[in-house]
Design a protein around this motif. Structure first.
Motif, PDB file in Angstrom:
ATOM      1  N   TYR A  10       0.836  -1.202   0.000  1.00  0.00           N
ATOM      2  CA  TYR A  10       0.000   0.000   0.000  1.00  0.00           C
ATOM      3  C   TYR A  10       0.873   1.254   0.000  1.00  0.00           C
ATOM      4  CZ  TYR A  10      -3.753   3.215   1.236  1.00  0.00           C
ATOM      5  OH  TYR A  10      -4.645   4.250   1.238  1.00  0.00           O
ATOM      6  N   LYS A  11       1.937   1.241   0.793  1.00  0.00           N
ATOM      7  CA  LYS A  11       2.845   2.392   0.840  1.00  0.00           C
ATOM      8  C   LYS A  11       3.490   2.621  -0.526  1.00  0.00           C
ATOM      9  CE  LYS A  11       6.782   4.332   3.259  1.00  0.00           C
ATOM     10  NZ  LYS A  11       7.873   4.128   4.180  1.00  0.00           N
ATOM     11  N   LYS A  12       3.913   1.554  -1.184  1.00  0.00           N
ATOM     12  CA  LYS A  12       4.519   1.671  -2.516  1.00  0.00           C
ATOM     13  C   LYS A  12       3.504   2.203  -3.528  1.00  0.00           C
ATOM     14  CE  LYS A  12       8.098  -1.828  -2.077  1.00  0.00           C
ATOM     15  NZ  LYS A  12       8.610  -3.125  -2.526  1.00  0.00           N
ATOM     16  N   LEU A  13       2.252   1.770  -3.403  1.00  0.00           N
ATOM     17  CA  LEU A  13       1.194   2.231  -4.296  1.00  0.00           C
ATOM     18  C   LEU A  13       0.993   3.733  -4.153  1.00  0.00           C
ATOM     19  CD1 LEU A  13      -1.141   1.429  -6.253  1.00  0.00           C
ATOM     20  CD2 LEU A  13      -2.574   1.205  -4.229  1.00  0.00           C
ATOM     21  N   ILE A  14       0.970   4.231  -2.924  1.00  0.00           N
ATOM     22  CA  ILE A  14       0.804   5.659  -2.677  1.00  0.00           C
ATOM     23  C   ILE A  14       1.998   6.435  -3.227  1.00  0.00           C
ATOM     24  CG2 ILE A  14       0.716   7.423  -0.861  1.00  0.00           C
ATOM     25  CD1 ILE A  14      -0.908   5.394   0.789  1.00  0.00           C
ATOM     26  N   LYS A  18       0.248   5.661  -8.391  1.00  0.00           N
ATOM     27  CA  LYS A  18      -0.688   4.786  -9.090  1.00  0.00           C
ATOM     28  C   LYS A  18      -2.089   4.873  -8.487  1.00  0.00           C
ATOM     29  CE  LYS A  18      -1.026   0.172 -11.018  1.00  0.00           C
ATOM     30  NZ  LYS A  18      -0.405  -1.145 -11.115  1.00  0.00           N
ATOM     31  N   GLN A  19      -2.140   5.070  -7.175  1.00  0.00           N
ATOM     32  CA  GLN A  19      -3.423   5.179  -6.485  1.00  0.00           C
ATOM     33  C   GLN A  19      -4.230   6.343  -7.057  1.00  0.00           C
ATOM     34  OE1 GLN A  19      -3.063   6.148  -2.356  1.00  0.00           O
ATOM     35  NE2 GLN A  19      -4.938   5.107  -1.827  1.00  0.00           N
ATOM     36  N   ASP A  20      -3.604   7.500  -7.230  1.00  0.00           N
ATOM     37  CA  ASP A  20      -4.298   8.663  -7.781  1.00  0.00           C
ATOM     38  C   ASP A  20      -4.692   8.429  -9.235  1.00  0.00           C
ATOM     39  OD1 ASP A  20      -4.222  10.130  -5.428  1.00  0.00           O
ATOM     40  OD2 ASP A  20      -2.311  11.064  -5.918  1.00  0.00           O
ATOM     41  N   GLN A  21      -3.849   7.752  -9.997  1.00  0.00           N
ATOM     42  CA  GLN A  21      -4.176   7.436 -11.386  1.00  0.00           C
ATOM     43  C   GLN A  21      -5.408   6.538 -11.453  1.00  0.00           C
ATOM     44  OE1 GLN A  21      -0.594   5.640 -12.869  1.00  0.00           O
ATOM     45  NE2 GLN A  21       0.490   7.583 -13.088  1.00  0.00           N
ATOM     46  N   GLN A  22      -5.473   5.556 -10.550  1.00  0.00           N
ATOM     47  CA  GLN A  22      -6.634   4.666 -10.521  1.00  0.00           C
ATOM     48  C   GLN A  22      -7.900   5.441 -10.188  1.00  0.00           C
ATOM     49  OE1 GLN A  22      -5.309   1.726  -7.684  1.00  0.00           O
ATOM     50  NE2 GLN A  22      -4.465   0.408  -9.281  1.00  0.00           N
ATOM     51  N   LYS A  23      -7.822   6.337  -9.219  1.00  0.00           N
ATOM     52  CA  LYS A  23      -8.988   7.150  -8.858  1.00  0.00           C
ATOM     53  C   LYS A  23      -9.446   7.980 -10.052  1.00  0.00           C
ATOM     54  CE  LYS A  23      -7.822   7.892  -3.988  1.00  0.00           C
ATOM     55  NZ  LYS A  23      -7.440   8.918  -3.017  1.00  0.00           N
ATOM     56  N   GLN A  24      -8.518   8.607 -10.748  1.00  0.00           N
ATOM     57  CA  GLN A  24      -8.862   9.433 -11.905  1.00  0.00           C
ATOM     58  C   GLN A  24      -9.523   8.590 -12.995  1.00  0.00           C
ATOM     59  OE1 GLN A  24      -5.257  11.445 -13.041  1.00  0.00           O
ATOM     60  NE2 GLN A  24      -5.178  12.631 -11.157  1.00  0.00           N
ATOM     61  N   HIS A  25      -8.996   7.398 -13.215  1.00  0.00           N
ATOM     62  CA  HIS A  25      -9.549   6.505 -14.232  1.00  0.00           C
ATOM     63  C   HIS A  25     -10.990   6.115 -13.881  1.00  0.00           C
ATOM     64  CE1 HIS A  25      -8.637   4.209 -17.807  1.00  0.00           C
ATOM     65  NE2 HIS A  25      -9.089   3.097 -17.255  1.00  0.00           N
ATOM     66  N   ILE A  26     -11.231   5.818 -12.619  1.00  0.00           N
ATOM     67  CA  ILE A  26     -12.569   5.451 -12.152  1.00  0.00           C
ATOM     68  C   ILE A  26     -13.530   6.628 -12.297  1.00  0.00           C
ATOM     69  CG2 ILE A  26     -13.909   4.851 -10.072  1.00  0.00           C
ATOM     70  CD1 ILE A  26     -11.393   3.140  -9.251  1.00  0.00           C
ATOM     71  N   GLY A  54     -10.924  -0.521  -3.053  1.00  0.00           N
ATOM     72  CA  GLY A  54     -10.212   0.435  -2.204  1.00  0.00           C
ATOM     73  C   GLY A  54     -10.359   1.860  -2.681  1.00  0.00           C
ATOM     74  N   ARG A  55     -10.172   2.091  -3.987  1.00  0.00           N
ATOM     75  CA  ARG A  55     -10.277   3.443  -4.530  1.00  0.00           C
ATOM     76  C   ARG A  55     -11.703   3.957  -4.432  1.00  0.00           C
ATOM     77  NH1 ARG A  55      -5.983   1.324  -4.845  1.00  0.00           N
ATOM     78  NH2 ARG A  55      -6.273   1.791  -2.669  1.00  0.00           N
ATOM     79  N   VAL A  56     -12.693   3.110  -4.730  1.00  0.00           N
ATOM     80  CA  VAL A  56     -14.096   3.526  -4.648  1.00  0.00           C
ATOM     81  C   VAL A  56     -14.437   3.907  -3.211  1.00  0.00           C
ATOM     82  CG1 VAL A  56     -16.486   2.675  -4.766  1.00  0.00           C
ATOM     83  CG2 VAL A  56     -14.939   2.339  -6.705  1.00  0.00           C
ATOM     84  N   ASN A  57     -14.011   3.102  -2.245  1.00  0.00           N
ATOM     85  CA  ASN A  57     -14.291   3.421  -0.838  1.00  0.00           C
ATOM     86  C   ASN A  57     -13.648   4.743  -0.441  1.00  0.00           C
ATOM     87  OD1 ASN A  57     -15.839   1.131  -0.525  1.00  0.00           O
ATOM     88  ND2 ASN A  57     -14.155  -0.085   0.283  1.00  0.00           N
ATOM     89  N   GLU A  58     -12.439   4.998  -0.912  1.00  0.00           N
ATOM     90  CA  GLU A  58     -11.781   6.280  -0.628  1.00  0.00           C
ATOM     91  C   GLU A  58     -12.577   7.431  -1.232  1.00  0.00           C
ATOM     92  OE1 GLU A  58      -7.811   5.824  -2.179  1.00  0.00           O
ATOM     93  OE2 GLU A  58      -7.323   4.265  -0.716  1.00  0.00           O
ATOM     94  N   LEU A  59     -13.052   7.258  -2.466  1.00  0.00           N
ATOM     95  CA  LEU A  59     -13.817   8.310  -3.141  1.00  0.00           C
ATOM     96  C   LEU A  59     -15.177   8.528  -2.481  1.00  0.00           C
ATOM     97  CD1 LEU A  59     -12.825   7.414  -6.806  1.00  0.00           C
ATOM     98  CD2 LEU A  59     -12.189   9.506  -5.570  1.00  0.00           C
ATOM     99  N   ILE A  60     -15.769   7.477  -1.937  1.00  0.00           N
ATOM    100  CA  ILE A  60     -17.017   7.629  -1.174  1.00  0.00           C
ATOM    101  C   ILE A  60     -16.736   8.411   0.103  1.00  0.00           C
ATOM    102  CG2 ILE A  60     -18.722   6.378   0.218  1.00  0.00           C
ATOM    103  CD1 ILE A  60     -18.689   4.190  -1.986  1.00  0.00           C
ATOM    104  N   ASN A  61     -15.665   8.056   0.797  1.00  0.00           N
ATOM    105  CA  ASN A  61     -15.337   8.694   2.076  1.00  0.00           C
ATOM    106  C   ASN A  61     -15.045  10.187   1.943  1.00  0.00           C
ATOM    107  OD1 ASN A  61     -15.692   6.358   3.566  1.00  0.00           O
ATOM    108  ND2 ASN A  61     -13.550   5.771   3.448  1.00  0.00           N
ATOM    109  N   ILE A  62     -14.538  10.623   0.779  1.00  0.00           N
ATOM    110  CA  ILE A  62     -14.247  12.047   0.600  1.00  0.00           C
ATOM    111  C   ILE A  62     -15.377  12.782  -0.132  1.00  0.00           C
ATOM    112  CG2 ILE A  62     -11.753  11.812   0.786  1.00  0.00           C
ATOM    113  CD1 ILE A  62     -11.560  12.019  -2.260  1.00  0.00           C
ATOM    114  N   GLY A  63     -16.482  12.074  -0.396  1.00  0.00           N
ATOM    115  CA  GLY A  63     -17.675  12.723  -0.928  1.00  0.00           C
ATOM    116  C   GLY A  63     -17.732  12.906  -2.431  1.00  0.00           C
TER     117      GLY A  63
END
Length: 89
Positions: A10-14, A18-26, A54-63
């Protein structure tokens, strides 16, 4: 051991961004096709289901995303709560 390995991954992903790229793609996908299940998002983006969840849950949590009306998933045929972009953003 698994918990430690997961934290390292998870730390390497952050750090990789890549984590932000995945969120943007979603988000881009949901701007054109919505609402979608996590599995449908995974299939459309080629992002692993665990990462999508994981990314969807993060995006839900930040509204940014919210769950929509329950329906059957086109792949699993199970009753699911698809997600969509929060109206008014």
């Amino acid at each position: 051991m698994n918990r430690h390995t997961s934290r390292i991954a998870y730390k390497k992903l952050i750090e990789s961004g890549k984590q932000d790229q995945q969120k943007q793609h979603i988000i881009k996908l949901l701007l054109t096709e919505s609402p979608l299940s996590r599995r449908e998002i995974s299939k459309a983006t080629n992002i692993e289901i665990g990462s999508v969840s994981g990314r969807v849950n993060e995006l839900i949590n930040i509204g940014i995303l919210e769950e929509s009306t329950m329906r059957k998933c086109m792949f699993s045929k199970k009753l699911i709560k698809p997600v969509k972009i929060v109206e008014g953003l």
